[in-house]
Design an enzyme around this catalytic site. Structure first.
Site, PDB file in Angstrom:
ATOM      1  N   SER A  52       0.795  -1.128   0.131  1.00 22.01           N
ATOM      2  CA  SER A  52      -0.011  -0.099   0.080  1.00 22.01           C
ATOM      3  C   SER A  52       0.765   1.299   0.053  1.00 22.01           C
ATOM      4  O   SER A  52       0.348   2.306  -0.294  1.00 22.01           O
ATOM      5  CB  SER A  52      -0.913   0.065   1.436  1.00 22.01           C
ATOM      6  OG  SER A  52      -0.185  -0.130   2.373  1.00 22.01           O
ATOM      7  N   HIS A 277      -0.306   6.374   6.253  1.00 21.70           N
ATOM      8  CA  HIS A 277       0.267   6.242   4.802  1.00 21.70           C
ATOM      9  C   HIS A 277       0.681   7.671   4.211  1.00 21.70           C
ATOM     10  O   HIS A 277       0.164   8.563   4.706  1.00 21.70           O
ATOM     11  CB  HIS A 277      -0.867   5.581   4.220  1.00 21.70           C
ATOM     12  CG  HIS A 277      -0.758   4.160   4.313  1.00 21.70           C
ATOM     13  ND1 HIS A 277      -1.080   3.309   5.415  1.00 21.70           N
ATOM     14  CD2 HIS A 277      -0.504   3.031   3.289  1.00 21.70           C
ATOM     15  CE1 HIS A 277      -1.094   2.042   5.157  1.00 21.70           C
ATOM     16  NE2 HIS A 277      -0.838   1.849   3.962  1.00 21.70           N
TER      17      HIS A 277
END
Length: 301
Positions: A52, A277
């Site tokens: 990811s 993230h």
């Protein structure tokens, strides 16, 4: 000893040396290794492999809902900058090293995207093997017990060993196997192993409640990420690949910073991105790191 056994034993010895180096240090500079430039005949395509941190979940525009893949992740930015006509991005959120060989939902094994015409490969993998998601959940849950202490570190060391350091060591041979498979399927490719960006303040300071970890656990988790990156650098060197440092270029833009300054979103993102993230600026910074390696010296990794 037969000739066939010597290469296998030699590789085992080298990988053992990598594991030993990972165990002894959490950060620093790895021994240099020869790069493998592309440009061999028809080997021109670019394939991006990864998890990811590569795919860019939540960053507009999402072009693959199953893998949470953005058209503004760092592989897409690199391909656009290099005007790559044959570009394949098979990065997928949640991928571990196992997903290099097995399907993930409706997506085939990532290694299937490689062939002899592949000229460039970027691979960013290992964070899910170590357990990024479960580590964040565990440390956030334990923080309430001792917000000024280091309950997460104590929990992971309760057995007498650092369980996260062991997780990194166990991931080393998996990463090694991935890079050997990449080289076998794309023998003419230039292979870049992309490290993970700076998630927490490099000085070890905390920012509770923005990032809900106990004050003493920030430095421990920082060192764990550095240990992972060092392992990836060393395994890249063993396999003649090049390592791309994304930690250094993103330092000071971690999830503890103000929204205008951070390139990694905290557990409650303010910009379009998944929790913990990179946001669009973080993906752009990683793209610049990759491009810096590609457009800079071709010598040592």
């Amino acid at each position: 000893m037969t000739r066939e056994r010597r290469p296998a034993r030699r590789r085992a010895a080298v990988v053992a040396a990598v594991l030993g180096a990972c165990a002894l240090a959490a950060a620093g500079t790895a021994p240099p290794a020869g790069a493998h430039p592309g440009g061999h005949g028809r080997a021109t395509g670019y394939v991006a492999l990864g998890d990811s941190y590569t795919s860019g979940p939540g960053i507009p525009a999402q072009v693959d809902a199953g893998c949470a893949r953005s058209d503004h992740n760092y592989p897409s930015l690199v391909a656009a900058r290099r005007r790559t006509s044959a570009f394949t991005d098979v990065s997928c959120g949640g991928a571990t090293t196992a997903e290099m060989w097995r399907a993930q939902g409706g997506n085939p094994p990532q290694l299937d995207a490689l062939d002899r015409h592949t000229g460039l490969v970027t691979v960013q993998i290992g964070g899910n093997d170590v357990g990024f998601g479960s580590i964040i959940d565990t440390c956030a849950r334990l923080a309430a017990q001792d917000p000024a202490g280091n309950p997460c570190e104590r929990a992971y060391r309760a057995s007498g060993h650092d369980e996260l350091a062991l997780a990194v060591l166990r991931t080393a041979p998996k990463a090694d196997r991935v890079l050997r498979a990449v080289r076998a399927r794309a023998p003419h490719a230039r292979v870049l192993v992309v490290g993970y960006p700076d998630l927490l303040p490099d000085d070890g300071s905390g920012c509770f409640p923005q990032v809900p970890f106990a004050a003493g656990d920030f430095a421990y988790l920082r060192d764990t990420e550095k240990r992972l990156n060092r392992m990836l650098r060393l395994v890249a060197g063993v396999n003649g690949a090049e390592y791309v440092d994304t930690y250094g270029p993103t330092a000071g833009h971690d999830m503890c910073q103000a929204p205008a300054d951070r390139w990694i979103e905290p557990l409650r993102p303010a910009a379009p991105a998944a929790p913990a993230h990179p946001n669009a600026r973080g993906e752009a910074a990683m793209a610049q790191a990759v491009l810096g390696r590609l457009e800079g010296a071709h010598g040592r990794g």
